[in-house]
Design an enzyme around this catalytic site. Structure first.
Site, PDB file in Angstrom:
ATOM      1  N   THR A 172      80.605  75.149   6.959  1.00  0.00           N
ATOM      2  CA  THR A 172      79.642  75.623   5.964  1.00  0.00           C
ATOM      3  C   THR A 172      79.304  77.083   6.258  1.00  0.00           C
ATOM      4  O   THR A 172      79.303  77.925   5.359  1.00  0.00           O
ATOM      5  CB  THR A 172      78.379  74.734   5.960  1.00  0.00           C
ATOM      6  OG1 THR A 172      78.797  73.387   5.734  1.00  0.00           O
ATOM      7  CG2 THR A 172      77.402  75.163   4.887  1.00  0.00           C
ATOM      8  N   GLU A 203      80.032  80.256   3.791  1.00  0.00           N
ATOM      9  CA  GLU A 203      78.940  81.137   3.327  1.00  0.00           C
ATOM     10  C   GLU A 203      79.142  82.564   3.837  1.00  0.00           C
ATOM     11  O   GLU A 203      78.809  83.529   3.147  1.00  0.00           O
ATOM     12  CB  GLU A 203      77.577  80.603   3.761  1.00  0.00           C
ATOM     13  CG  GLU A 203      77.235  79.184   3.293  1.00  0.00           C
ATOM     14  CD  GLU A 203      77.379  78.947   1.799  1.00  0.00           C
ATOM     15  OE1 GLU A 203      77.398  79.911   1.012  1.00  0.00           O
ATOM     16  OE2 GLU A 203      77.503  77.757   1.413  1.00  0.00           O
ATOM     17  N   HIS A 208      81.278  84.403   1.519  1.00  0.00           N
ATOM     18  CA  HIS A 208      80.511  84.968   0.392  1.00  0.00           C
ATOM     19  C   HIS A 208      79.761  86.232   0.818  1.00  0.00           C
ATOM     20  O   HIS A 208      79.728  87.227   0.093  1.00  0.00           O
ATOM     21  CB  HIS A 208      79.465  83.968  -0.122  1.00  0.00           C
ATOM     22  CG  HIS A 208      80.019  82.804  -0.866  1.00  0.00           C
ATOM     23  ND1 HIS A 208      80.932  82.926  -1.884  1.00  0.00           N
ATOM     24  CD2 HIS A 208      79.744  81.469  -0.760  1.00  0.00           C
ATOM     25  CE1 HIS A 208      81.199  81.710  -2.378  1.00  0.00           C
ATOM     26  NE2 HIS A 208      80.492  80.814  -1.699  1.00  0.00           N
ATOM     27  N   HIS A 249      84.506  81.886  -4.930  1.00  0.00           N
ATOM     28  CA  HIS A 249      85.249  80.626  -4.884  1.00  0.00           C
ATOM     29  C   HIS A 249      86.619  80.828  -5.519  1.00  0.00           C
ATOM     30  O   HIS A 249      86.772  81.640  -6.444  1.00  0.00           O
ATOM     31  CB  HIS A 249      84.481  79.531  -5.642  1.00  0.00           C
ATOM     32  CG  HIS A 249      83.190  79.176  -4.981  1.00  0.00           C
ATOM     33  ND1 HIS A 249      82.029  78.957  -5.679  1.00  0.00           N
ATOM     34  CD2 HIS A 249      82.890  79.011  -3.677  1.00  0.00           C
ATOM     35  CE1 HIS A 249      81.064  78.662  -4.826  1.00  0.00           C
ATOM     36  NE2 HIS A 249      81.565  78.696  -3.602  1.00  0.00           N
ATOM     37  N   ASP A 253      89.238  84.542  -8.651  1.00  0.00           N
ATOM     38  CA  ASP A 253      88.407  85.045  -7.556  1.00  0.00           C
ATOM     39  C   ASP A 253      88.694  86.514  -7.287  1.00  0.00           C
ATOM     40  O   ASP A 253      88.154  87.091  -6.354  1.00  0.00           O
ATOM     41  CB  ASP A 253      88.654  84.213  -6.282  1.00  0.00           C
ATOM     42  CG  ASP A 253      90.105  84.267  -5.828  1.00  0.00           C
ATOM     43  OD1 ASP A 253      90.939  84.867  -6.547  1.00  0.00           O
ATOM     44  OD2 ASP A 253      90.417  83.712  -4.764  1.00  0.00           O
ATOM     45  N   THR A 297      95.555  84.184  -3.532  1.00  0.00           N
ATOM     46  CA  THR A 297      95.027  82.824  -3.668  1.00  0.00           C
ATOM     47  C   THR A 297      95.414  82.366  -5.067  1.00  0.00           C
ATOM     48  O   THR A 297      95.027  83.002  -6.045  1.00  0.00           O
ATOM     49  CB  THR A 297      93.492  82.801  -3.507  1.00  0.00           C
ATOM     50  OG1 THR A 297      92.916  83.698  -4.460  1.00  0.00           O
ATOM     51  CG2 THR A 297      93.077  83.207  -2.102  1.00  0.00           C
ATOM     52  N   GLN A 332      93.378  78.170  -9.668  1.00  0.00           N
ATOM     53  CA  GLN A 332      93.181  76.713  -9.700  1.00  0.00           C
ATOM     54  C   GLN A 332      92.122  76.376 -10.722  1.00  0.00           C
ATOM     55  O   GLN A 332      91.243  77.165 -11.029  1.00  0.00           O
ATOM     56  CB  GLN A 332      92.890  76.155  -8.311  1.00  0.00           C
ATOM     57  CG  GLN A 332      91.604  76.601  -7.635  1.00  0.00           C
ATOM     58  CD  GLN A 332      91.467  76.033  -6.218  1.00  0.00           C
ATOM     59  OE1 GLN A 332      92.351  76.179  -5.371  1.00  0.00           O
ATOM     60  NE2 GLN A 332      90.338  75.369  -5.951  1.00  0.00           N
ATOM     61  N   ASP A 344      85.204  69.630   5.927  1.00  0.00           N
ATOM     62  CA  ASP A 344      85.413  70.551   7.053  1.00  0.00           C
ATOM     63  C   ASP A 344      86.764  70.326   7.733  1.00  0.00           C
ATOM     64  O   ASP A 344      87.441  71.276   8.118  1.00  0.00           O
ATOM     65  CB  ASP A 344      84.299  70.375   8.106  1.00  0.00           C
ATOM     66  CG  ASP A 344      83.031  71.138   7.721  1.00  0.00           C
ATOM     67  OD1 ASP A 344      82.916  71.564   6.563  1.00  0.00           O
ATOM     68  OD2 ASP A 344      82.157  71.290   8.598  1.00  0.00           O
TER      69      ASP A 344
HETATM   70  N1  ARG Z   1      77.623  76.021  -0.500  1.00  0.00           N
HETATM   71  C1  ARG Z   1      78.539  74.960  -0.401  1.00  0.00           C
HETATM   72  C2  ARG Z   1      77.786  73.659  -0.610  1.00  0.00           C
HETATM   73  O1  ARG Z   1      76.585  73.630  -0.418  1.00  0.00           O
HETATM   74  C3  ARG Z   1      79.172  74.980   0.952  1.00  0.00           C
HETATM   75  C4  ARG Z   1      80.411  74.178   1.062  1.00  0.00           C
HETATM   76  C5  ARG Z   1      80.925  74.217   2.442  1.00  0.00           C
HETATM   77  N2  ARG Z   1      82.006  73.292   2.610  1.00  0.00           N
HETATM   78  C6  ARG Z   1      82.234  72.655   3.748  1.00  0.00           C
HETATM   79  N3  ARG Z   1      83.273  71.876   3.866  1.00  0.00           N
HETATM   80  N4  ARG Z   1      81.426  72.764   4.767  1.00  0.00           N
HETATM   81  O2  ARG Z   1      78.365  72.657  -0.936  1.00  0.00           O
HETATM   82 ZN    ZN Z   2      80.386  78.762  -2.018  1.00  0.00          ZN
HETATM   83 CA    CA Z   3      93.287  84.271  -6.805  1.00  0.00          CA
END
Ligand code: ARG
Ligand code: ZN
Ligand code: CA
Length: 404
Positions: free
Chosen positions: A205, A209, A212, A218, A228, A233, A236, A270
């Site tokens: 996570t 972040e 970003h 994304h 994006d 990439t 999709q 993850d």
């Molecule tokens: N901001 C995204 C959410 O809240 C984070 C996603 C992170 N993904 C992960 N596999 N940890 O869902």
């Molecule tokens: Zn995000």
């Molecule tokens: Ca792309």
């Protein structure tokens, strides 16, 4: 410097959240407006390992939420492995995507110096009466049960708190209000270890972040088959979740390999994400370049007292009439001490970013020419010390390093 000191009176905040992940885009504040006097900025060097000091604001309502230091260390180590492509699961990157998977050469260190110049653990722990925060930035204000940001031109602010609902974390994009600059991570997905539970137990996570925070969007551009802005990439249709089998194609796939669902900027578990692409790395590093929103970090020194901490007696910082140049340097580094009595017979120690002593020089004349040809290119910390004063320099050896 190219921007005039133009302060925008109006800050427009878009709240274009997707359901799970929120990124707030704000109109740029001009970096130069943040500081009265801007010290001279430099550009990133091609092979440079960029060091980003972090401060972690732990906000807890229950004792469990006051997570141990070890979880924080695990998390930063994990973040660094992800950003340097040293994570063990890089082997899971599907073969067709391996050639674009990249080491960002961006690393994060826990700050050792606070905004007042005092020594710090880089971890702030604060009880809050707020049981669950909404993703509305209240955790970023002491007056609202949170904790104020540290100077966002020098510190990457990470708030760890209990977020309401299923939000794992959220981030701002570069160029916004410094008071809100940083990322927020849900306490129970912060860290990397058996104390977390699957599927958000590998610290990704924060990796996502932080992507970003360094300007990444994304993969699907938050719209159906959106973009994006990164060319390697593949397009999709939308987000991926869980742990898809490779290949996972969609209506807008341009080749049979389909979605780069194992990229940190998708929404998979993850255990199933393991890469940033070369294009994403280029975008993130561009934030640190001259004129970029994160350029000020190249001059941040708040992680650098770490090597000296091992010394039994640390003399206070003081004004020493000592210069070191050129910076960046190549095969020679010149040390000049204008007040010879102050520097005569004293040492300058050069440490690498891991804190290992790599060279020690004893000053014997006003101008000392140091042969640095044996040092690998990269960032170094040079420390001058005499009985009552200390001066710390961040110096860079130019050139390529590591894989090209
Ligand atoms: N901001 C995204 C959410 O809240 C984070 C996603 C992170 N993904 C992960 N596999 N940890 O869902
Ligand atoms: Zn995000
Ligand atoms: Ca792309």
């Amino acid at each position: 410097m190219k921007y005039l000191l133009l302060v925008l009176g109006v800050v427009l905040t878009f709240r274009g959240y997707s359901q799970r992940c929120m990124v707030k885009e704000t109109m740029p504040f001009f970096n130069e407006a943040r500081k009265g006097v801007q010290t001279s900025s430099r550009d990133t060097l091609p092979g440079e390992v960029i060091i980003v000091p972090v401060v972690i604001h732990v906000l807890y309502n229950t004792n469990d939420q006051n997570i141990p230091d070890q979880h924080i260390i695990d998390q930063i180590n994990s973040l660094n492995r992800d950003f340097r492509r040293k994570n063990a699961d890089t082997v899971n990157t599907p073969a067709p995507f391996k050639s674009v998977a990249a080491d960002s050469r961006i690393v994060f260190c826990i700050a050792k110096t606070d905004p007042d110049g005092k020594s710090t653990t880089g971890i702030i722990r604060k009880y809050t009466r707020v049981k669950a925060f909404f993703p509305d930035d209240q955790m970023k204000y002491s007056s609202k049960g949170g904790d104020d940001a540290w100077d966002a031109s020098e510190y990457f602010n990470i708030w760890v708190c209990n977020l309401f609902g299923r939000t794992l974390g959220y981030s701002v994009m570069p160029g916004g209000n410094p008071a809100l600059d940083g990322v927020v991570i849900q306490t129970n997905v912060f860290g990397n270890g058996p104390y977390l539970s699957a599927p958000f137990n590998k610290g990704r996570t924060l990796t996502h972040e932080t992507g970003h925070w360094l300007g990444l969007k994304h993969l699907w551009g938050d719209s159906v088959c959106g973009s994006d802005g990164i060319d390697d990439t593949p397009p999709q249709e939308g987000s991926s979740t869980g742990c898809p089998d490779f290949p996972k194609t969609s209506s807008c796939s341009i080749n049979p390999y389909g979605d780069m669902f194992m990229d940190f900027m998708d929404f998979t578990d993850d255990a199933c994400m393991n890469m940033f692409s070369t294009g994403q790395v280029r975008e993130m590093r561009s934030q640190f370049a001259k004129g970029g929103f994160r350029n000020s970090f190249l001059a941040s020194t708040v992680c650098e007292s770490s090597p000296v901490e091992e010394a039994p007696q640390v003399p206070p910082d003081g004004e020493v009439d000592l210069q070191m140049y050129p910076n960046p340097f190549a095969t020679q580094l010149i040390i000049r001490g204008n007040n010879f009595d102050e520097v005569n017979g004293k040492a300058v120690r050069i440490y690498n970013v891991q804190g290992k002593l790599v060279q020690e020089i004893t000053i014997q004349s006003q101008t000392t020419i140091v042969n640095t040809s044996q040092l690998p290119s990269g960032v170094y910390i040079a420390i001058f010390e005499n009985a009552n004063k200390r001066k710390i320099f961040k110096i860079v050896k130019a050139g390529y390093s590591g894989n090209r």
